[in-house]
Design an enzyme around this catalytic site. Structure first.
Site, mmCIF file in Angstrom:
data_model
loop_
_atom_site.group_PDB
_atom_site.id
_atom_site.type_symbol
_atom_site.label_atom_id
_atom_site.label_comp_id
_atom_site.label_asym_id
_atom_site.label_seq_id
_atom_site.Cartn_x
_atom_site.Cartn_y
_atom_site.Cartn_z
ATOM 1 C CG ASP A 1 -2.119 -0.887 1.057
ATOM 2 O OD1 ASP A 1 -2.738 -1.223 2.066
ATOM 3 O OD2 ASP A 1 -2.407 -1.271 -0.095
ATOM 4 C CB SER B 1 -9.514 -3.012 -6.933
ATOM 5 O OG SER B 1 -8.915 -1.812 -7.340
ATOM 6 C CE LYS C 1 -10.562 -4.554 0.636
ATOM 7 N NZ LYS C 1 -9.585 -5.637 0.446
HETATM 8 O O1 JCF Z 1 -14.470 -8.396 1.079
HETATM 9 C C1 JCF Z 1 -13.923 -7.926 0.107
HETATM 10 N N1 JCF Z 1 -12.675 -8.203 -0.123
HETATM 11 C C2 JCF Z 1 -14.692 -7.043 -0.844
HETATM 12 C C3 JCF Z 1 -14.118 -6.577 -2.020
HETATM 13 C C4 JCF Z 1 -16.003 -6.712 -0.516
HETATM 14 C C5 JCF Z 1 -16.730 -5.892 -1.356
HETATM 15 O O2 JCF Z 1 -17.984 -5.583 -1.050
HETATM 16 C C6 JCF Z 1 -16.170 -5.400 -2.556
HETATM 17 C C7 JCF Z 1 -14.848 -5.741 -2.894
HETATM 18 C C8 JCF Z 1 -14.323 -5.250 -4.086
HETATM 19 C C9 JCF Z 1 -15.082 -4.440 -4.906
HETATM 20 N N2 JCF Z 1 -16.911 -4.602 -3.390
HETATM 21 C C10 JCF Z 1 -16.380 -4.136 -4.534
HETATM 22 C C11 JCF Z 1 -17.194 -3.281 -5.379
#
Ligand code: JCF
Length: 680
Positions: free
Chosen positions: A42, A87, A121
């Site tokens: 990052d 992303s 996430k």
């Molecule tokens: O949990 C994740 N890594 C995650 C990635 C969750 C999300 O709701 C995401 C994402 C990547 C792009 N939503 C988008 C639009």
């Protein structure tokens, strides 16, 4: 790898960073074997973003900041995503989240709260699952966001990935539904897998994410089947039926179709609750049996998502709030006011240089008067500096607000520091702007922008030269550049005959340009590189762009009301008209678009083609251009998602595969007939 090295010229550093990031992308996305931590990655990424923001002339369309991930590994078949799989932009800490919320509310013209959805996430890998009439027909990794790797057989072995969708009562299943989500591995399964691998003398996986990626991206799906993979759906790509009005509604729909959705998602909450949830997740992250690397925050309203649109890399309606903020302590030397090309006065803290996450920071924007007041930063203060997920480093807060002898609170000047004209606020804007359109600082910034790499790309037109041209009265608008002669330039400081001629030549070369570059170069407020491309794609000619009404502009996918108003206002203004006409009079010419725009109504709209073998009358590249011009897509390899294979002489394995999969095969004549609208 040297990320802390001696000071370097920005161009050299940007090249070095881009190269390092590409290498790390390859290790992370393709080999599933990163050699640096996510935080280190990052930091490199943010440094490059900041450099490109500060030096737009360095912006390279192929920069890793413009693209997602890495090209797919060639051992897998590939297929295009119907809609790009983007992303997320990173935010580091609450200040960034508040800034994100500001942007969302401003774009939405909402003064009240925006409902958000907040979710952990997941630290796994993104996949797209394509269901046709309820049956799983294709699974793709994200790949580079445009083209993914076909991992259908492997995805079928993941127990949580349904082979068929469950039909909610009374509702037919959608004809086509693209489900997006994260394949991940829970910690207990990961530990057990590594214990087994170690017992068998195999190398252990570094973390659950790598284990998940390495397991899904297996050529032998029986290996994948033995790995404890899990899946959560978090969104959709293209869908053949009307959708709910909110993202949380979409999640509910996915759940009712039998797709697993993370139970820890908080839907329809306000910003403060989302921030509280972020703190809770941060504190409780060890209580979860899967790794998370932050929280995803999304504007819940799909209409608002549409208004906000996306950049080429990420949606503007979502942000990944990362857990670790990189911070460092330093002292504010003074607060300087910089003047932008639109006259915006921006307070900037000049700092004693300090390292923040591997990057030396000497300046930090204080954004605007409200922000300076909120943070109450004053010269001499000791401050905490953090690298924002957004663009440039920022001051997080003052550490010694009680120190004796502290100067009075900082006040924005009432006049422009560059020209002494009044500084004023217009409408509801928080920014102060210098009202003098002839302000030398503004003029310099406008010319710098005009000549920058992503605009007309005039080689050798650097800051020092521009400053001299403006200060000596040789240029007050970009139009004046085209009247410069080698003699005039040779008379400037540090300018030989040869370099003067080189610059005149570079200016001459820049006269022939593309519409998107031209529109970007004009410096229309709210029209960046991406929007300029969108406008050029839509209108094709300058004349049509100039005449466009606000209604026509807002009808363009990705153009919202704010952008539409800026564009229409610019072309209607006397200055805008003078600039455009002046450039045309000086011989600036807009070349035909290099890439024919994708037509949504063309004969090949929505269809995916694969070309193979030698065609009789044209090259494969020419055929690809024709297909794209008719709205179709061209993929590199045959899969179930392929609609047509166009085969020429000596067509090989792709033709065999097309036959095996029952994909329609045609020859060049068949293709031409179809593109003329007489075919299928
Ligand atoms: O949990 C994740 N890594 C995650 C990635 C969750 C999300 O709701 C995401 C994402 C990547 C792009 N939503 C988008 C639009």
């Amino acid at each position: 790898m040297d990320t802390h090295g001696a000071p370097q010229d920005p161009a050299g550093r940007a090249r070095q960073l881009a190269q390092e990031i590409r290498e790390h992308n390859y290790r992370y996305y393709v080999l599933d074997a990163p050699v640096i931590t996510d935080q280190e990655y990052d930091a490199l990424f943010q440094e490059l973003l900041a450099l490109e923001t500060r030096h737009p002339e360095l912006a390279d369309p192929a920069s890793p900041t413009r693209t997602v991930g890495a090209p797919p590994l060639d051992k897998f078949d590939t297929a295009p995503h119907t809609l790009p799989m983007l992303s997320l932009d990173n935010a580091f800490g609450e200040a960034d989240v508040r800034a994100f919320d500001e942007r969302v509310r401003r774009a939405a013209r909402l003064s009240g709260p925006v409902p958000y959805t907040a979710e952990p996430k997941m630290d796994g890998l993104a996949v797209e699952l394509v269901y046709e009439n309820g049956r799983l027909v294709l699974a793709l990794t994200r790949g580079d966001g445009v083209t993914g790797e076909v991992v259908t057989a492997n995805a079928r072995t993941v127990r949580k990935v349904p082979q068929t969708l469950h039909a909610p009562e009374g509702l037919p299943l959608p004809e086509r539904l693209e489900v997006r989500g994260e394949v991940f591995m829970r910690k207990p399964g990961f530990l057990k897998l590594n214990r087994n691998r170690e017992a068998m003398g195999l190398p252990a996986f570094a973390n659950p994410r790598n284990a998940a990626a390495g397991s899904l991206r297996q050529l032998d799906s029986s290996v994948t089947a033995k790995r404890p993979l899990d899946f959560f759906a978090y969104g959709i790509g293209q869908a053949s039926r009307p959708l709910p009005e909110t993202h949380s509604g979409v999640l509910g729909l996915l759940s009712s179709l039998g797709l697993p959705v993370n139970p820890d998602i908080r839907a329809g909450i306000g910003l403060e609750d989302a921030l509280a949830y972020y703190r809770e997740l941060h504190a409780r992250r060890q209580d979860f049996d899967y790794d998370m690397d932050g929280m995803v925050l999304k504007a819940d309203s799909l209409a608002l998502q549409e208004t906000l649109g996306t950049t080429s890399r990420s949606p503007r309606w979502a942000v990944a709030v990362k857990f670790e903020a990189v911070q460092a302590q330093t002292r504010v030397r003074e607060i300087e006011i910089s003047v932008g090309r639109t006259g915006a006065l921006t307070p900037v803290a000049l700092l004693e240089p300090v390292e923040v996450g591997g990057v030396t920071v000497a300046r930090a924007t204080l954004h605007n008067a409200d922000e300076v007041r909120r943070k109450d930063v004053r010269p001499g203060d000791t401050v905490l500096v953090q690298r924002a997920g957004d663009v440039i480093p920022e001051v997080a807060g003052v550490l010694d607000p009680e120190r004796p002898g502290r100067p009075a609170p900082f006040e924005m000047p009432l006049v422009c520091p560059a020209c002494g004209s009044d500084a004023a606020r217009t409408g509801e804007e928080v920014v102060l702007r210098c009202v003098n359109p002839l302000c030398p600082a503004q003029v310099k910034e406008r010319i710098r922008h005009f000549a920058s790499k992503a605009a007309l790309d005039i080689e050798g037109m650097g800051d020092k030269l521009i400053a001299q041209l403006v200060d000596k009265g040789l240029a007050s608008t970009p139009v004046d550049l085209f009247s410069l002669t080698a003699e005039t330039l040779a008379a400037l400081d540090r300018m030989g005959k040869k370099s003067a001629q080189n610059i005149v030549d570079a200016i001459d070369r820049a006269k022939e340009t593309r519409l998107a570059r031209f529109l970007h170069a004009l410096g229309i407020r709210n029209v960046g590189e991406h929007v300029a491309e969108v406008l050029a794609d839509h209108f094709k000619t300058l004349e049509r762009t100039r005449r466009a009404t606000v209604e026509e502009l807002t009808s363009i996918y990705e153009v919202g009301e704010i952008v539409a108003a800026s564009v229409a206002e610019f072309f209607a203004s006397p200055e805008g008209g003078r600039l455009v006409d002046g450039l045309l009079e000086k011989g600036v010419r807009i070349r035909e678009e290099e890439k024919p725009a994708v037509s949504k109504q063309g004969a090949a709209a929505g269809k995916t083609f694969v070309l193979t073998g030698t065609l009789p009358a044209m090259t494969r590249e020419e055929a690809a251009e024709k297909i794209k011009a008719a709205g179709g897509r061209v993929a590199g390899s045959v899969s179930k998602a392929t609609h047509y294979v166009v085969a020429g002489e000596k067509a090989g394995s792709k033709l065999d595969k097309a036959r095996a999969l029952g994909v329609t095969v045609m020859d060049e004549a068949g293709l031409l007939k179809m593109l003329e609208g007489q075919g299928e």
